[in-house]
Design an enzyme around this catalytic site. Structure first.
Site, PDB file in Angstrom:
ATOM      1  CB  CYS A 330      -0.942   0.001   1.206  1.00 53.85           C
ATOM      2  SG  CYS A 330      -0.073   0.005   2.797  1.00 53.85           S
ATOM      3  CD  GLU A 364      -3.044  -2.363  -1.449  1.00 58.09           C
ATOM      4  OE1 GLU A 364      -2.888  -3.276  -0.625  1.00 58.09           O
ATOM      5  OE2 GLU A 364      -3.269  -1.183  -1.124  1.00 58.09           O
TER       6      GLU A 364
END
Length: 372
Positions: A330, A364
Site C-alpha cells: 500500500c 495498491e
C-alpha cells in the site's frame, strides 16, 4: 483533488494514468519490470468504511471533515460523501436526523464511523467524550430500532473512554467474488479491512490466477483476517499464515471455518517472530501450543502484505530463501526500498496496480517475483 462530498468523475481516467505513469518510471529506476496490468475502481461509492467528525450547530448534528490541502486546517461540512458506499450515504442523513435534538445521544458526540459491506451490512460507531450511561444505552437501542425500520441489516456501537457497548454485533460479513466463486469474511470493528470492496475482488482474483500451478506450500505473513490465504488455499497443498493481532486471528479462524478451508493454519506471530522461529533463533510457546511443525511445510512461495513501513531487514533476508515472492504493497516508497534488496536474488515476473484509493496519490501495488 480533495475528497469532500461531490466528486468530479471526469477526472478519474486522468488521475489513474498519472499515478501509473509516475510509479512505472520510479520502479524502472530500481528494477526491471514488465508492462503492468492496471485495475481501475468504481469512480464513486467505492469506499466501504469512513470516519467523520461531528459538528453541533445548535440542536442540529452535521458531518464534517478537515481540509488541510493548503496547509491550513479548515472545517468542511458535508451532507453526503461520494467516495463512500451507497449504504453509507443512505444512513448518513438518516442518523443525523435521528440524533439531532436528542440530548442523550447528541451531547459530547464527536465522531461517527461507518463500516459497510458489498453484502449489504452496516456497522455504525458513535464515539463520545463522556461516560455512556444506562440512559444512553436505552436511547441508542431506540435509535437502532428506527434504523432497522428501513429493512437494512445494521448494528450499532457506542464508544467512550474505556467503554464499548455493542448492539448487537461488532462486525459485518463481507462476500467477495473471486473468479466466479464467493468467499465470506468477517470484518470486525476497528480492525484492518480492504477499504475498496470491488477492487479487493480484483486483487484476490489476480493473485489467485498468477499463483495457480505453482507447486508446494504457501507461507503468508501479515495475513489479517485471512483475506488472501483463504482465497489462495485451493492453489496450494498447504498454507501457513501469520498475524500478530488477536482480533484478526480470531476472525481468520472463523473465516476458515465459514469457507470450509481444510489446508490452512494461522499462527499468532509477528513477521519478525516467525523469522526468528524459522531461523531457530529461539522457541515460541504459541508455536508449540499450535501443534504446527514448521519443518513439515515445503513452502516455495511466500506472500507478504506488510504495513506502510514495509518489511524489516530480517524478514527481507528470510523471504529471499523462497522461489516465489508475492508482495502486496500500500506504500510505493517502502515497496521500492524493499525491491532494491529483493532484486539481488529475484526478478519481477508480473506487476499490477490496483486503484484502491481513487483521486489520491496512493495505489495498491502487487508484484510476483521469482528467483533468478
Amino acid at each position: 483533488m480533495t475528497l469532500f462530498g461531490t466528486i468530479d468523475t471526469s477526472l478519474y481516467e486522468e488521475q489513474i494514468r498519472d499515478k501509473v505513469r509516475t510509479l512505472v518510471a520510479e520502479m524502472r529506476n530500481i528494477v526491471s519490470i514488465p508492462e503492468p496490468e492496471v485495475f481501475t475502481s468504481d469512480p464513486v461509492h467505492y469506499r466501504m468504511r469512513a470516519e467523520f467528525l461531528v459538528f453541533h450547530e445548535g440542536e442540529r448534528l452535521r458531518f464534517c471533515m478537515t481540509d488541510v490541502s493548503d496547509g491550513v486546517k479548515k472545517r468542511v461540512f458535508i451532507d453526503h460523501f461520494d467516495p463512500g458506499s451507497e449504504l453509507m450515504n443512505f444512513f448518513m442523513p438518516l442518523i443525523a436526523d435521528l440524533i439531532s435534538g436528542n440530548p442523550v445521544l447528541q451531547k459530547r458526540l464527536f465522531d461517527i464511523d461507518f463500516l459497510t459491506s458489498l453484502s449489504g451490512q452496516t456497522l455504525i460507531t458513535l464515539t463520545y467524550h463522556k461516560k455512556l450511561t444506562v440512559e444512553w444505552e436505552s436511547a441508542a437501542r431506540e435509535l437502532l430500532r428506527k434504523l432497522r425500520e428501513t429493512g437494512r441489516h445494521v448494528n450499532l456501537i457506542g464508544r467512550a473512554a474505556k467503554q464499548k457497548i455493542v448492539m448487537d454485533e461488532d462486525f459485518v460479513w463481507e462476500t467477495l467474488k473471486v473468479n466466479g466463486k464467493e468467499f465470506h469474511y468477517q470484518q470486525v470493528d476497528n480492525s484492518f479491512t480492504q477499504p475498496n470492496g470491488h477492487v479487493a475482488e480484483k486483487m484476490l482474483s489476480w493473485v489467485q490466477n498468477i499463483t495457480r500451478g505453482i507447486p508446494g506450500d504457501l507461507l503468508e505473513l501479515y495475513c489479517g483476517n485471512g483475506n488472501f490465504s483463504i482465497a489462495l488455499a485451493e492453489n496450494f497443498e498447504k498454507v501457513l499464515a501469520t498475524e500478530i493481532s488477536k482480533t484478526s486471528v480470531k476472525s481468520a479462524q472463523l473465516n476458515i471455518a465459514r469457507n470450509n478451508v481444510a489446508n490452512l493454519k494461522i499462527l499468532r506471530m509477528s513477521a519478525e517472530e516467525f523469522t526468528e522461529a524459522m531461523n531457530k533463533v529461539r522457541s515460541f510457546r504459541r508455536l508449540e501450543e499450535s501443534g504446527v511443525d514448521l519443518d513439515s511445510y515445503e513452502c516455495h512461495t511466500v506472500l507478504v502484505d506488510p504495513p506502510r513501513a514495509g518489511l524489516d531487514e530480517g524478514t527481507l533476508k528470510m523471504i529471499q530463501k523462497y522461489d516465489h515472492i508475492v508482495y502486496v504493497s500500500c506504500n510505493p516508497a517502502t515497496l521500492m526500498e524493499n525491491l532494491r534488496i529483493l532484486s539481488e536474488t529475484h526478478g519481477v515476473e508480473k506487476l499490477a496496480f490496483f486503484d484502491q484509493f481513487p483521486y489520491t496519490p496512493h495505489v495498491e501495488t502487487v508484484v510476483l517475483m521469482s528467483r533468478k
